[in-house]
Design an enzyme around this catalytic site. Structure first.
Site, PDB file in Angstrom:
ATOM      1  N   HIS A  84     -45.144 -78.266  19.096  1.00 52.55           N
ATOM      2  CA  HIS A  84     -45.500 -78.361  20.513  1.00 52.55           C
ATOM      3  C   HIS A  84     -45.718 -79.811  20.935  1.00 52.55           C
ATOM      4  O   HIS A  84     -46.512 -80.101  21.835  1.00 52.55           O
ATOM      5  CB  HIS A  84     -46.738 -77.511  20.824  1.00 52.55           C
ATOM      6  N   SER A 139     -31.386-102.790  29.866  1.00 55.61           N
ATOM      7  CA  SER A 139     -31.710-102.742  31.289  1.00 55.61           C
ATOM      8  C   SER A 139     -31.449-104.107  31.890  1.00 55.61           C
ATOM      9  O   SER A 139     -31.786-105.134  31.286  1.00 55.61           O
ATOM     10  CB  SER A 139     -33.183-102.346  31.485  1.00 55.61           C
TER      11      SER A 139
END
Length: 446
Positions: free
Chosen positions: A155, A278
């Protein structure tokens, strides 16, 4: 001219490989169609259905470079028939006696389904080769990191210890099953189609079955045994297997994507000096390959869904089913095939930070040992009593000493408690890794 970004000169490399482009390129597809027509004529000549000289002339002239492709396209649009333009284009370059024997007794679906059989055969083998490369790399990672301890996460949260070798072995085990699926499925989907108008080969009575057998053999395909114009399970199965392969590779990609996050830093893609993460944040190093595996899988699953929809067809032939395959089959093949190639490259350069894996485990304090401690206490106190005790102990402030908390309750000797939190329960993980590595890549010798 490219009409989609995925086909542009700048971006096509993200959605295909040179080998896959070779299968689906328009010129190659047309040449394959011509080869199918030549194989049909040759098989018909063997049975005396067409003159031998006509079959020889069709084979000689059925070359895409001989055709006026503008004429072929114009006739296709003019007649609104999928292959009549190709027929007339080939007739243009043939000697007069052979023209009447082009496409003799065949249908559009005979041609295009046979092409699909060739595509599924060739793409399946390309994907298998790339998967075998990725699988071999996964096995090497599993063996090399058999005992490299790391956090096991459920999880999205830290759980009990595992090893990175165990994680890599689960990848390899799953990919190994996909390789077996490709091997087993090849016999089902690498087939030709010769059905005639409604599937019963009435045009070729009584020679239909023998003609189909010879026709398929000439193309290196299997005889399907019965016409499959309305039964699309072969194409649906092929697309589904490819989408499953892409799904598994996306799972691998997502692991790298998540574990490359700087706050985790356990895995990373190989650094490339030319890559720009980027243009506004020059410090970034994006997980481009692992992220793209998920992108490819999303498209593969969507295209495979269209192929499964085609299984619901009407009567003996239904263009809604198999014409949709003309778009969806290349889509799933290109995306899943590209994923298989990309995954091999990603794994070849994968960087494993063993020290960071151990540090992330240690950062959880003694809490990572809760499963091991619970198991030991369960033998002494009973499972549910031990679990209640553990829940109570672990509900105290973060960072508390688990050994001290439990020792203060007198449930076990402090020395035993200390031993339990120092030794991860990973022995069975190592044994499972060994079993996966021992099996090796399906169809090869380790």
């Amino acid at each position: 001219m490219a009409t989609r970004l995925t086909e542009s000169a700048s971006y096509a490399h993200l959605w295909s490989t040179p080998a896959l482009v070779g299968v689906f390129d328009d010129q190659h597809r047309l040449q394959t169609w011509l080869d199918i027509l030549a194989a049909l004529a040759a098989a018909q000549a063997e049975l005396g259905l067409v003159p031998a000289v006509a079959a020889e002339q069709i084979a000689e002239h059925a070359r895409v470079e001989r055709l006026d492709l503008e004429f072929v396209a114009a006739e296709t649009r003019h007649t609104s028939h999928s292959t009549l333009g190709l027929i007339r284009g080939l007739q243009q370059v043939l000697p007069e006696p052979a023209r009447e024997y082009v496409y003799y007794g065949a249908t559009v679906q005979d041609l295009t389904d046979t092409w699909s059989g060739l595509v599924m055969r060739d793409v399946g083998r390309l994907v298998r080769a790339d998967l075998a490369r990725a699988h071999a790399r996964m096995l090497r990672l599993a063996a090399a990191h058999r005992d490299t301890v790391m956090v096991g996460r459920t999880h999205g949260q830290p759980g009990a210890p595992i090893t990175f070798g165990f994680k890599a072995a689960t990848w390899a085990d799953e990919i190994g099953r996909h390789i077996v699926r490709l091997d087993e499925g090849d016999a089902r989907w690498s087939v030709g189609q010769l059905a005639g108008a409604v599937g019963v080969l009435g045009f070729f009575e009584p020679d239909g079955q023998e003609l189909r057998r010879r026709f398929c053999a000439r193309l290196g395909l299997r005889d399907p045994g019965i016409s499959w114009t309305a039964t699309r399970d072969r194409v649906a199965e092929f697309g589904s297997v490819l989408s499953m392969i892409a799904g598994t590779l996306a799972r691998v990609g997502n692991e790298v994507y998540e574990l490359q996050r700087p706050e985790i830093g356990e895995l990373s893609e190989a650094p490339r000096g030319s890559t720009v993460g980027s243009i506004t944040m020059p410090h970034k190093r994006n997980p481009e390959a692992s992220e793209h595996l998920d992108t490819l899988a999303r498209i593969a699953r969507a295209a495979a869904g269209v192929l499964v929809e085609g299984m619901v067809s009407g009567h003996e032939r239904d263009g809604r089913a198999w014409k949709a395959e003309w778009m969806a089959l290349p889509e799933v093949a290109l995306t899943a095939g590209t994923a298989a190639s990309l995954a091999g490259d990603l794994l070849d350069g994968l960087v494993v930070d063993e020290a960071r894996m151990r540090a992330n485990l240690d950062r959880t304090g003694q809490r990572w040992a809760s499963e091991r401690v619970l198991a030991e206490l369960s033998r002494r106190l009973g499972k549910h009593r031990a679990q209640e005790l553990m829940q109570e102990a672990l509900s105290t402030a973060d960072g508390a000493d688990l050994v001290a908390l439990l020792a203060s309750r007198g449930v076990a000797d402090p020395a035993d408690l200390a031993a339990w939190v120092e030794s991860p329960a990973i022995g069975t993980a190592g044994a499972m890794v060994d079993a996966v590595v021992a099996r090796g890549t399906p169809g090869t010798t380790v």
